[in-house]
Design a protein around this motif. Structure first.
Motif, PDB file in Angstrom:
ATOM      1  N   ARG A   1       0.882  -1.172   0.000  1.00  0.00           N
ATOM      2  CA  ARG A   1       0.000   0.000   0.000  1.00  0.00           C
ATOM      3  C   ARG A   1       0.918   1.221   0.000  1.00  0.00           C
ATOM      4  O   ARG A   1       1.029   1.927   0.980  1.00  0.00           O
ATOM      5  CB  ARG A   1      -0.901   0.011   1.233  1.00  0.00           C
ATOM      6  N   LEU A   2       1.620   1.370  -1.100  1.00  0.00           N
ATOM      7  CA  LEU A   2       2.651   2.398  -1.165  1.00  0.00           C
ATOM      8  C   LEU A   2       2.099   3.707  -1.681  1.00  0.00           C
ATOM      9  O   LEU A   2       2.806   4.699  -1.752  1.00  0.00           O
ATOM     10  CB  LEU A   2       3.795   1.929  -2.066  1.00  0.00           C
ATOM     11  N   GLY A   3       0.840   3.705  -2.063  1.00  0.00           N
ATOM     12  CA  GLY A   3       0.276   4.929  -2.620  1.00  0.00           C
ATOM     13  C   GLY A   3       0.681   5.136  -4.072  1.00  0.00           C
ATOM     14  O   GLY A   3       0.596   6.229  -4.595  1.00  0.00           O
ATOM     15  N   LEU A   4       1.115   4.065  -4.724  1.00  0.00           N
ATOM     16  CA  LEU A   4       1.451   4.157  -6.151  1.00  0.00           C
ATOM     17  C   LEU A   4       0.188   3.892  -6.964  1.00  0.00           C
ATOM     18  O   LEU A   4      -0.753   3.276  -6.475  1.00  0.00           O
ATOM     19  CB  LEU A   4       2.516   3.117  -6.503  1.00  0.00           C
TER      20      LEU A   4
ATOM     21  N   LEU B   1       4.240  -4.146  -7.010  1.00  0.00           N
ATOM     22  CA  LEU B   1       4.343  -2.748  -6.604  1.00  0.00           C
ATOM     23  C   LEU B   1       3.094  -2.253  -5.902  1.00  0.00           C
ATOM     24  O   LEU B   1       3.145  -1.325  -5.110  1.00  0.00           O
ATOM     25  CB  LEU B   1       4.615  -1.865  -7.833  1.00  0.00           C
ATOM     26  N   SER B   2       1.952  -2.817  -6.218  1.00  0.00           N
ATOM     27  CA  SER B   2       0.744  -2.334  -5.565  1.00  0.00           C
ATOM     28  C   SER B   2      -0.252  -3.464  -5.435  1.00  0.00           C
ATOM     29  O   SER B   2      -0.213  -4.435  -6.183  1.00  0.00           O
ATOM     30  CB  SER B   2       0.134  -1.177  -6.356  1.00  0.00           C
TER      31      SER B   2
ATOM     32  N   LEU C   1       4.208   6.646 -12.927  1.00  0.00           N
ATOM     33  CA  LEU C   1       4.658   6.540 -11.541  1.00  0.00           C
ATOM     34  C   LEU C   1       5.171   7.856 -10.989  1.00  0.00           C
ATOM     35  O   LEU C   1       5.068   8.120  -9.802  1.00  0.00           O
ATOM     36  CB  LEU C   1       5.768   5.487 -11.423  1.00  0.00           C
TER      37      LEU C   1
ATOM     38  N   LEU D   1       9.158  10.455  -7.645  1.00  0.00           N
ATOM     39  CA  LEU D   1       8.248   9.387  -7.289  1.00  0.00           C
ATOM     40  C   LEU D   1       8.152   9.412  -5.772  1.00  0.00           C
ATOM     41  O   LEU D   1       9.171   9.372  -5.091  1.00  0.00           O
ATOM     42  CB  LEU D   1       8.793   8.038  -7.763  1.00  0.00           C
ATOM     43  N   SER D   2       6.950   9.544  -5.274  1.00  0.00           N
ATOM     44  CA  SER D   2       6.850   9.495  -3.826  1.00  0.00           C
ATOM     45  C   SER D   2       5.878   8.397  -3.461  1.00  0.00           C
ATOM     46  O   SER D   2       4.792   8.288  -4.011  1.00  0.00           O
ATOM     47  CB  SER D   2       6.413  10.852  -3.276  1.00  0.00           C
ATOM     48  N   SER D   3       6.313   7.538  -2.573  1.00  0.00           N
ATOM     49  CA  SER D   3       5.457   6.457  -2.112  1.00  0.00           C
ATOM     50  C   SER D   3       5.468   6.481  -0.595  1.00  0.00           C
ATOM     51  O   SER D   3       6.135   7.298   0.017  1.00  0.00           O
ATOM     52  CB  SER D   3       5.959   5.121  -2.641  1.00  0.00           C
TER      53      SER D   3
ATOM     54  N   SER E   1      11.148   7.539  -1.537  1.00  0.00           N
ATOM     55  CA  SER E   1      11.015   8.603  -2.520  1.00  0.00           C
ATOM     56  C   SER E   1      12.196   8.538  -3.480  1.00  0.00           C
ATOM     57  O   SER E   1      13.305   8.173  -3.087  1.00  0.00           O
ATOM     58  CB  SER E   1      11.000   9.973  -1.837  1.00  0.00           C
TER      59      SER E   1
END
Lengths: 420, 293
Positions: free
Chosen positions: A74-77, A94-95, A379, A389-391, A395
């Motif tokens: 749950r990286l917010g990607l 990745l998600s 991304l 890229l910020s997750s 970052s």
């Protein structure tokens, strides 16, 4: 002729509708009960200090096992789960949630399968060679050493002797703990149950307030001392872990031989990739054992590949690479990948580390065919002087001047580091 | 059906009929003949059976046109091994065509009789309402089984004729001998068939609610569609494992190197849950409801 049935009485109607009501309750109970029972069985495990626990983990032998692992990010990607359309693919890690099956004989041979809807991506490792097989495009990639190198590797393994000054697991554990406690607090949390097994929980909480990592929780099996679950919590979400990798079911027994062997299926396209083995001189410098003689020093002191700079300490560490041709990399130019400085990716646990290494692209270029340009655009977001890229945990700042900054800190901190 | 014989007992309450030997067996036989002999149902079955035939022919024509190797999983494999045509056809039919067909047959089971005014005659057969419902369920299940088997058999024959059948390469990249492969594909067919039982129960329940068969059919298909839409929404992930359609594609488990019995059992358990809930709902409704036509 009167064929209309006599209307049932009110009490009969009530009695009849009680049956489906009872059925709903029974079915709901049957579905809710197993998870409740599983979480209720919190064990009464002997109290251990972090130090004792770490020692036990280091002392334990690698286990033969087979099991199912669920990886949740749950990286917010942006949602990249394409398994339904394109088949199982490592990019789906990745998600979202991904289910993996793992088998290992505790030694040289293992298999990891990433399950998709009616598809599968498998990685089979056997000593010095490995295969990946993607069911959606029926392609095998075979990674192997050249015959000469393989012979050398065999010989080295046969003649390898552990050095006399090998530290005991106890010493190694104490050292690791001391090192971890420099930047974080390490504690043992209440016992839990993972995949139906009693487990200890080690919690590592960074002292830094800027890092994106809130805490890392590793659940360790109380009998085999293998890690069963790794959870990485972001600093801004205390409710759910940003990254979770854990067994949902595991058995510690040697898996079937058929699972651990692989031969390319007929008709599949096979790509051969020969991995170079460093020459003898370079290998001689390595300790010929699985256990390192001492833990690596502070990353800031370690010899760095050219073009790499490390700023900040501990959890705020920012790695800066210069002269990276991002455009060529994104376009999948193998030359650009080869020129990339080798930065070792260190994850919190041995299990996660192994998994990462199995899926990390090896050889010349990513093994996954993807529209990487579109993926890159999707991304990252444009920021002043480049893209970012910020997750939830990591970052990445890609600057137009060819510098790339990576760290477990907010993008602003990366920009500050870049401005220095 | 011997309606004339039984009409004499018409005055008896439907829930306490005079027992006749073999009445249920005769009812089952007539129900099966009705369901499998109805022209509309035969057209539906033939339509479904055309899917593997069409798919096979299209793939056969396209394999030299440079179009091979494209499309969803399984489909690309068919040209190498005809056995995969069975799996590919089921894969293509499972999300919509199969539920549509089965929804039509199960939604029609009771409501169809009610709308044509024949339900009141059925209720005077010397068989209790509960048993009559069971017979209707059996008919709908037989139709579901016929749909899945039809796809499988036509797929197997077409695949074998056009591409030949060979040792089966599993999703995991392991190749198993032909006998094992056929067994695994049979497992896929059985799993897909059993996955439809929950939908049959839902259709039967809706069928007891209304005298408009189209309404019951549409409602049944809508349940399947809504279930698969909900299955795509991450916000309701907590209810996903219990959704009617969530485990439908787990048939792929049969094609993995070690099929997980847990996964298959879970999928079948969910279907069993839907069968129990909607079966008892249909029973409660059908045994207590007033039948006026």
């Amino acid at each position: 002729m009167d064929t209309t049935p006599v209307s049932p009485t009110r009490s009969r109607i009530r009695a009849a509708w009680a049956v489906p009501t009872a059925a709903v309750v029974a079915v709901a109970g049957a579905f809710a009960a197993p998870p409740l029972l599983a979480s209720a069985g919190s064990a009464t495990l002997a109290e251990l200090t972090p130090e004792q626990l770490l020692t036990r983990v280091l002392e334990s032998e690698p286990q033969a096992l087979s099991g199912t692992v669920v990886h949740t990010a749950r990286l917010g990607l942006p949602d990249l789960s394409m398994t339904q359309v394109a088949g199982a693919d490592p990019v789906s890690l990745l998600s979202g949630s991904t289910t993996l099956r793992v088998w290992s004989d505790g030694g040289q041979r293992s298999r990891v399968s990433l399950l998709g809807t009616a598809s599968e991506y498998s990685v089979v490792a056997d000593g010095t060679q490995a295969w990946t097989y993607s069911s959606s495009d029926d392609e095998v990639v075979h990674y192997a050493l050249s015959p000469d190198d393989a012979a050398r590797a065999e010989k080295m393994r046969a003649t390898a002797r552990p050095p006399a000054d090998l530290p005991t697991p106890d010493e190694l554990g104490r050292e690791a703990l001391e090192r971890a406690q420099r930047d974080a607090t390490v504690s043992v949390d209440a016992a839990t149950t993972v995949a139906g097994r009693d487990a200890y929980q080690v919690v590592v909480t960074p002292r830094s307030s800027t890092t994106l990592v809130g805490r890392i929780v590793v659940a360790v099996d109380a009998r085999t001392w293998s890690p069963l679950r790794v959870q990485v919590w972001g600093s801004d979400d205390a409710a759910t872990p940003a990254l979770e990798l854990g067994f949902t079911d595991v058995t510690f027994a040697a898996p079937d031989d058929a699972v651990l062997t692989f031969s390319a299926p007929p008709g599949a396209s096979v790509r051969e990739i020969v991995l170079p083995l460093p020459d003898d001189a370079a290998l001689a410098g390595l300790a010929p054992s699985d256990l390192p003689t001492s833990l690596p020093d502070d990353p800031a002191d370690a010899p760095l590949p050219e073009g790499t700079r490390v700023t900040g300490t501990g959890w705020d560490t920012v790695v800066e690479l210069s002269d990276v041709d991002v455009a060529a990399l994104v376009a999948g130019d193998p030359g650009a990948v080869a020129g990339l400085p080798q930065v070792d990716k260190q994850l919190g646990s041995a299990g996660a580390q192994e998994l990462y290494e199995e899926f990390a692209p090896e050889g010349d270029g990513p093994g996954v065919d993807l529209d990487t340009v579109a993926l890159y655009e999707q991304l990252t977001t444009p920021v002043e002087g480049g893209r970012a890229l910020s997750s939830a945990l990591l970052s990445v700042l890609v600057l137009d001047d060819g510098r790339v900054l990576v760290g477990a800190v907010p993008v602003d901190a990366l920009r500050a580091a870049a401005g220095e | 059906m011997s309606l004339v014989d039984t009409a004499a007992t018409g005055a008896a309450p439907a829930d306490a009929p005079v027992r006749y030997r073999g009445a249920t067996a005769r009812l089952v036989r007539s129900e099966l003949a009705l369901v499998l002999g109805r022209r509309r149902n035969i057209v539906l079955l033939v339509g479904l059976a055309l899917v593997p035939l069409l798919l096979g022919v299209v793939l056969y024509l396209a394999q030299d046109a440079g179009l091979a190797g494209q499309g969803p999983p399984f489909v690309a494999r068919v040209t190498g091994n005809g056995l995969f045509l069975v799996v590919a056809s089921l894969f293509l039919c499972t999300p919509f065509l199969l539920p549509l067909t089965i929804g039509i047959a199960s939604g029609d089971a009771i409501a169809g009789e009610a709308s044509t005014g024949t339900l009141r005659y059925l209720l005077v057969v010397p068989v209790g309402r509960g048993r009559l419902l069971a017979v209707k369920a059996l008919g709908a299940l037989a139709f579901a089984a016929a749909s899945v088997l039809g796809i499988a058999v036509v797929g197997l024959v077409t695949g074998a004729a056009l591409f030949g059948i060979d040792d089966l390469t599993l999703l995991s990249g392991t190749t198993v001998p032909l006998a094992d492969g056929v067994l695994r594909v049979a497992g896929v067919v059985a799993y897909v068939g059993l996955s439809m039982t929950g939908l049959v129960a839902v259709g039967l329940f809706f069928s007891t609610l209304t005298e408009v068969p189209v309404g019951a059919m549409a409602a049944t298909v809508v349940v399947a569609v809504v279930s698969s839409v909900l299955d795509q929404l991450p916000q309701v992930a907590v209810i996903h494992p219990a959704l009617l359609t969530h485990h439908w594609f787990d048939f792929a488990e049969m094609l993995r190197v070690v099929p997980s019995a847990d996964v298959l059992a879970q999928g079948l358990a969910v279907q069993a849950g839907w069968v129990v809930v909607f079966g008892t709902l249909a029973w409660a409704r059908f045994t207590t409801g007033d039948v006026s036509s």
